[in-house]
Design an enzyme around this catalytic site. Sequence first.
Site, PDB file in Angstrom:
ATOM      1  N   ASP A   1       0.869  -1.173   0.000  1.00  0.00           N
ATOM      2  CA  ASP A   1       0.000   0.000   0.000  1.00  0.00           C
ATOM      3  C   ASP A   1       0.911   1.230   0.000  1.00  0.00           C
ATOM      4  O   ASP A   1       2.138   1.113  -0.200  1.00  0.00           O
ATOM      5  CB  ASP A   1      -0.981  -0.038   1.186  1.00  0.00           C
ATOM      6  CG  ASP A   1      -0.270   0.086   2.531  1.00  0.00           C
ATOM      7  OD1 ASP A   1       0.976   0.119   2.555  1.00  0.00           O
ATOM      8  OD2 ASP A   1      -0.968   0.143   3.565  1.00  0.00           O
TER       9      ASP A   1
ATOM     10  N   CYS B   1       3.305  -3.211   3.993  1.00  0.00           N
ATOM     11  CA  CYS B   1       2.435  -2.101   4.365  1.00  0.00           C
ATOM     12  C   CYS B   1       3.160  -1.387   5.500  1.00  0.00           C
ATOM     13  O   CYS B   1       4.359  -1.633   5.712  1.00  0.00           O
ATOM     14  CB  CYS B   1       1.030  -2.570   4.743  1.00  0.00           C
ATOM     15  SG  CYS B   1       0.950  -3.677   6.167  1.00  0.00           S
TER      16      CYS B   1
ATOM     17  N   THR C   1       3.083  -1.483   8.933  1.00  0.00           N
ATOM     18  CA  THR C   1       3.636  -2.390   9.944  1.00  0.00           C
ATOM     19  C   THR C   1       3.880  -3.792   9.402  1.00  0.00           C
ATOM     20  O   THR C   1       4.550  -4.600  10.049  1.00  0.00           O
ATOM     21  CB  THR C   1       2.629  -2.558  11.102  1.00  0.00           C
ATOM     22  OG1 THR C   1       1.392  -3.034  10.535  1.00  0.00           O
ATOM     23  CG2 THR C   1       2.388  -1.240  11.831  1.00  0.00           C
TER      24      THR C   1
ATOM     25  N   HIS D   1      10.851 -23.954   8.780  1.00  0.00           N
ATOM     26  CA  HIS D   1       9.817 -24.651   9.547  1.00  0.00           C
ATOM     27  C   HIS D   1       8.415 -24.452   8.994  1.00  0.00           C
ATOM     28  O   HIS D   1       7.571 -25.329   9.143  1.00  0.00           O
ATOM     29  CB  HIS D   1       9.828 -24.169  11.016  1.00  0.00           C
ATOM     30  CG  HIS D   1      10.997 -24.687  11.782  1.00  0.00           C
ATOM     31  ND1 HIS D   1      11.104 -24.590  13.142  1.00  0.00           N
ATOM     32  CD2 HIS D   1      12.117 -25.341  11.365  1.00  0.00           C
ATOM     33  CE1 HIS D   1      12.246 -25.140  13.548  1.00  0.00           C
ATOM     34  NE2 HIS D   1      12.880 -25.598  12.481  1.00  0.00           N
TER      35      HIS D   1
ATOM     36  N   HIS E   1       8.051 -30.910  10.369  1.00  0.00           N
ATOM     37  CA  HIS E   1       7.385 -29.653  10.027  1.00  0.00           C
ATOM     38  C   HIS E   1       6.341 -29.857   8.942  1.00  0.00           C
ATOM     39  O   HIS E   1       5.347 -29.136   8.881  1.00  0.00           O
ATOM     40  CB  HIS E   1       8.415 -28.606   9.602  1.00  0.00           C
ATOM     41  CG  HIS E   1       9.445 -28.399  10.661  1.00  0.00           C
ATOM     42  ND1 HIS E   1       9.121 -27.862  11.892  1.00  0.00           N
ATOM     43  CD2 HIS E   1      10.754 -28.717  10.709  1.00  0.00           C
ATOM     44  CE1 HIS E   1      10.212 -27.834  12.645  1.00  0.00           C
ATOM     45  NE2 HIS E   1      11.208 -28.361  11.954  1.00  0.00           N
TER      46      HIS E   1
HETATM   47  C1  RB5 Z   1      -1.700   2.513   6.748  1.00  0.00           C
HETATM   48  O1  RB5 Z   1      -1.728   3.699   7.468  1.00  0.00           O
HETATM   49  C2  RB5 Z   1      -1.418   1.330   7.665  1.00  0.00           C
HETATM   50  O2  RB5 Z   1      -2.503   1.143   8.522  1.00  0.00           O
HETATM   51  C3  RB5 Z   1      -1.164   0.077   6.849  1.00  0.00           C
HETATM   52  O3  RB5 Z   1      -0.122   0.308   5.989  1.00  0.00           O
HETATM   53  C4  RB5 Z   1      -0.763  -1.149   7.615  1.00  0.00           C
HETATM   54  O4  RB5 Z   1       0.261  -0.864   8.532  1.00  0.00           O
HETATM   55  C5  RB5 Z   1      -1.837  -1.918   8.207  1.00  0.00           C
HETATM   56  O5  RB5 Z   1      -1.655  -2.926   8.900  1.00  0.00           O
END
Ligand code: RB5
Length: 366
Positions: free
Chosen positions: A8, A66, A68, A99, A134
Site C-alpha cells: 500500500d 504495508c 507495519t 519450519h 514440520h
Molecule cells: C496505513 O496507514 C497502515 O494502517 C497500513 O499500511 C498497515 O500498517 C496496516 O496494517
Amino acid sequence: MKVAVGSDHAGFALKEEMKGFVQSLGHEITDFGAFSGEQSTDYPDWCKKVTDSIISGKSDRGLLACGTGIGMSIAANKVPGIYAALCASEYAARMSRLHNDANVLVLGGRTTGTDLAKAIAAVWFATETEGGRHLVRRQKVMDYETETKNIERGLRGSGRVVVMSHPLIQHKISIVRDKDTTVKDFRDLVQEIAGLMAYEIFRNLPLEEVEVQTPICTTKGLSIAGKKLAVVPVLRAGLGMVEGILRLVPNAKVGHIGLYRDPDSLRPIDYYCKLPNDIGERDIFILDPMLATGGSASAAIAHVKRAGGRRVSLVSLIAAPEGVSRVSADHPEVDIFTAALDSNLNDHGYIVPGLGDAGDRLFGTK
Ligand code: RB5
C-alpha cells in the site's frame, strides 16, 4: 523464481527498494502496485493481486509491504494456499522458510529499515524448507483450510459436517448420479469415491518418526502411529464402500449392521450386528452411501455406541439436509463426511437430486 510484489502507500517506498534487490538475487519481479506512496490506499486490495498471482500459479512467491506489515499478513493468510510470514529479523526469515514453508514474505515499511529488510529477504529467498516433522504441522494448518471451505450451510453441531470438495470426488459423484451409468461402473465408482474420501478423512492420522535404512544410508521417515480403525457398513448399500477404504487401510477391522424399516412404526430395526470385540478402542467409520432421513444412520450410530464405540463418524456419498439435521441432533458429537449435500427429500424419501436407490444400483436389483 517468479516473485509477485505489492504494497500500500505505507509500504511503497520499501517495495521500490526491494524490487531491484530481489532481482539482484536472480528472481523475476512482477509489481502489482501500489504505484505511488502519495495516495492513501487499502492494503487488502494490493494483497489480493499478489495472492491471486500465486494461487493461479503465475508467481511462485510473494513479497508484501504495508506500514507495519500486520495488515498485509492478516489479509494474505486469509487466502487458502497462502502462508505469509511477517519478518522483522533474519532469524524469523530463516525459520519461516525452514519450519513454516512460508510462500509470502511480509515487511513493515515503517518498522523495518531498508538494510535490514534486504538482509531478511536475502535469507528468506535462499532458505529451503526443512520438511520432516514440520511437514506434518504444515499439513495440519492446510487441514484448517479444507475444513473451513467444506463446512456448508451452517449445518454444524459440535461434530463436523464435512463436504469433500476434491475435484476427483466431485467428478465421480456426477457419474454415479447419471441414471445410465451401468451397474458395474456404478459399483467401481462407489468404491473409488469411498477410497478418495478415506484418503481425505485420514489425513490427520498421527505419525511417528521411524528409522529407515535406504540402500545409501540410514534416514528418518514417518510412519502411521498404530491407530486402530474400524469400518462398519450398514447393510446392504454400505458394503459397496468397504473395499475402497480397505485398499488404503488394510488393517482396519470390519463390522456389519443390518437394519430394516418396520412397516408399521417405520422405525429402523436391527436384524444383524457383528462388531470387532475391541470396538471401544477404535475410531469407527459407519458407512451408509445415502444419508436421507437419517433414521437408519442414527440407529446404526446408536447401536455402535451401545456396543461400546466411543469415537464414531459417519461416511455417506450423498446427504440430504434432513438426514444431516437428524444425525446431528441425535449424535451431536459425530463427524459427518459426505461427498455431496443435496437439496431435499422427495415425498418417497429419496434424496433430490440424489442418485436413486444406491443398494439397487450397486447390486442390479432393479
Ligand atoms: C496505513 O496507514 C497502515 O494502517 C497500513 O499500511 C498497515 O500498517 C496496516 O496494517
